[in-house]
Motif scaffolding. Structure first.
Motif, PDB file in Angstrom:
ATOM      1  N   THR A  20      -1.510   4.064   3.259  1.00 37.66           N
ATOM      2  CA  THR A  20      -1.286   2.892   2.405  1.00 37.66           C
ATOM      3  C   THR A  20      -1.809   3.134   0.995  1.00 37.66           C
ATOM      4  O   THR A  20      -1.164   2.734   0.005  1.00 37.66           O
ATOM      5  CB  THR A  20      -1.956   1.647   3.004  1.00 37.66           C
ATOM      6  OG1 THR A  20      -3.342   1.929   3.288  1.00 37.66           O
ATOM      7  CG2 THR A  20      -1.282   1.222   4.298  1.00 37.66           C
ATOM      8  N   THR A  21      -2.958   3.774   0.877  1.00 40.70           N
ATOM      9  CA  THR A  21      -3.495   4.093  -0.451  1.00 40.70           C
ATOM     10  C   THR A  21      -2.576   5.059  -1.189  1.00 40.70           C
ATOM     11  O   THR A  21      -2.314   4.900  -2.385  1.00 40.70           O
ATOM     12  CB  THR A  21      -4.905   4.699  -0.337  1.00 40.70           C
ATOM     13  OG1 THR A  21      -5.763   3.811   0.388  1.00 40.70           O
ATOM     14  CG2 THR A  21      -5.498   4.958  -1.714  1.00 40.70           C
ATOM     15  N   PHE A  22      -2.079   6.060  -0.469  1.00 41.69           N
ATOM     16  CA  PHE A  22      -1.191   7.046  -1.084  1.00 41.69           C
ATOM     17  C   PHE A  22       0.080   6.380  -1.611  1.00 41.69           C
ATOM     18  O   PHE A  22       0.547   6.706  -2.712  1.00 41.69           O
ATOM     19  CB  PHE A  22      -0.830   8.136  -0.073  1.00 41.69           C
ATOM     20  CG  PHE A  22      -0.003   9.253  -0.653  1.00 41.69           C
ATOM     21  CD1 PHE A  22      -0.613  10.346  -1.242  1.00 41.69           C
ATOM     22  CD2 PHE A  22       1.381   9.213  -0.621  1.00 41.69           C
ATOM     23  CE1 PHE A  22       0.137  11.373  -1.798  1.00 41.69           C
ATOM     24  CE2 PHE A  22       2.143  10.232  -1.164  1.00 41.69           C
ATOM     25  CZ  PHE A  22       1.519  11.314  -1.754  1.00 41.69           C
ATOM     26  N   PHE A  23       0.645   5.450  -0.838  1.00 42.24           N
ATOM     27  CA  PHE A  23       1.866   4.761  -1.287  1.00 42.24           C
ATOM     28  C   PHE A  23       1.619   3.990  -2.590  1.00 42.24           C
ATOM     29  O   PHE A  23       2.446   4.007  -3.508  1.00 42.24           O
ATOM     30  CB  PHE A  23       2.357   3.799  -0.213  1.00 42.24           C
ATOM     31  CG  PHE A  23       3.058   4.487   0.940  1.00 42.24           C
ATOM     32  CD1 PHE A  23       3.560   5.765   0.790  1.00 42.24           C
ATOM     33  CD2 PHE A  23       3.213   3.853   2.156  1.00 42.24           C
ATOM     34  CE1 PHE A  23       4.207   6.414   1.833  1.00 42.24           C
ATOM     35  CE2 PHE A  23       3.853   4.484   3.215  1.00 42.24           C
ATOM     36  CZ  PHE A  23       4.356   5.764   3.048  1.00 42.24           C
ATOM     37  N   VAL A  24       0.476   3.308  -2.667  1.00 41.73           N
ATOM     38  CA  VAL A  24       0.163   2.533  -3.869  1.00 41.73           C
ATOM     39  C   VAL A  24       0.024   3.456  -5.088  1.00 41.73           C
ATOM     40  O   VAL A  24       0.565   3.183  -6.161  1.00 41.73           O
ATOM     41  CB  VAL A  24      -1.128   1.714  -3.662  1.00 41.73           C
ATOM     42  CG1 VAL A  24      -1.558   1.066  -4.971  1.00 41.73           C
ATOM     43  CG2 VAL A  24      -0.917   0.641  -2.601  1.00 41.73           C
TER      44      VAL A  24
END
Length: 303
Positions: free
Chosen positions: A251-255
């Motif tokens: 999720t952090t990578f997507f953001v």
């Protein structure tokens, strides 16, 4: 939400592969840094900054190519809030008026029907740049020292502190090496400036958070499963935290990827560093920090 209900991966066996992968990455990073040298931005080597405003949108690649000859080298060119405003940074040694005239003259030739004006100028002197460089290095070293002390107080075991700091050092060095090796390949700036230092400190914080979660589970399981083999207990702890680690990282990578794609030229290097940091920080939490704790505990028991 859990992506792995009952994971049973053999992380300890994979640790040996992790040693090889990390060794290759660290060797490549060190070779790149030592042979090519760190690619400092204007913040850390001194230079001049200009912000130009055009009536119509422009292309930064065209501006960079056009200014390479009059400025004695390709400058750093980024959009500055809109496609009509650009930030130009150069380490040209001439006085600021001469450099400004060279830039505006070249822009007049490149865009004869697109008037421009200089709305902001700034100079970073060599002494100030050296102070910034020294402050950035001190900030990272101080952060690692404080983290070592914090982990030592929290877990009351120096092996956890050593494992956490080794993982953080591993993460920062690899990202720094990637920036050095790709600086002349990727179509955006990877020069080390204040924003990239902020990204490095963010990577340290993110990786530490992941590592502390893993260490917390190791400590809990060491009290719950006192008769379990130490290596097996470590492996169980890594599997217990795997779902949380992967979900947080993805999720952090997507953001950050969205920031990289749509955040503009100014934030591209910063967001690229964070994307690398998320991937490498997750990897180091699972394969570097825990393996360091295992190795140091074994040596401690033998001595």
């Amino acid at each position: 939400m859990r992506w792995f209900e009952t994971p049973d991966f053999n992380f300890l066996k994979a640790h040996k592969i992790g040693y090889v992968v990390s060794g290759i990455l660290l060797a490549a990073a060190l070779i790149g840094i030592l042979t090519k040298g760190l690619q400092y931005g204007i913040d850390f080597k001194g230079g001049k900054t200009f912000v130009l405003q055009f009536e119509d949108p422009v292309e930064v690649q065209d501006i960079r190519s056009e200014l390479a000859e009059p400025l004695g080298g390709a400058p750093e060119v980024k959009f500055y809030g809109s496609p009509e405003e650009v930030l130009i940074r150069t380490d040209n040694p001439d006085d600021i008026t001469t450099v400004q005239n060279a830039i505006t003259g070249a822009m007049g030739q490149l865009y004869p029907d697109n008037p421009n004006q200089v709305i902001k100028t700034d100079i970073v002197g060599p002494r100030f740049a050296e102070d910034l460089k020294r402050g950035a290095v001190n900030a990272i070293i101080f952060a690692l020292i404080v983290i070592f002390i914090y982990i030592l107080i929290r877990f009351k075991d120096w092996t956890y502190s050593a494992g956490a700091v080794a993982a953080l050092f591993h993460d920062v060095l690899i990202v720094l090496g990637v920036f050095t090796l790709l600086s002349d390949i990727v179509p955006f700036s990877l020069q080390i400036d204040q924003a990239i230092i902020a990204a490095f400190l963010t990577i340290v914080g993110y990786s530490l958070n992941d590592t502390v979660v893993v260490f917390d589970r190791i400590r809990e399981n060491s009290l719950l499963y006192k008769t379990m083999d130490y290596d097996e207990m470590i492996n169980k702890s890594l599997n217990d935290t795997l779902s949380r680690t992967v979900i947080t990282s993805v999720t952090t990578f997507f953001v950050v990827a969205v920031l990289f794609l749509f955040g503009g030229e100014v934030l591209r290097g910063f967001s690229f560093a964070l994307m690398l940091g998320v991937v490498i920080g997750t990897y180091s939490s699972l394969f570097i920090a825990s393996s360091m704790v295992i190795e140091l505990n074994k040596r401690q028991q033998k001595s």
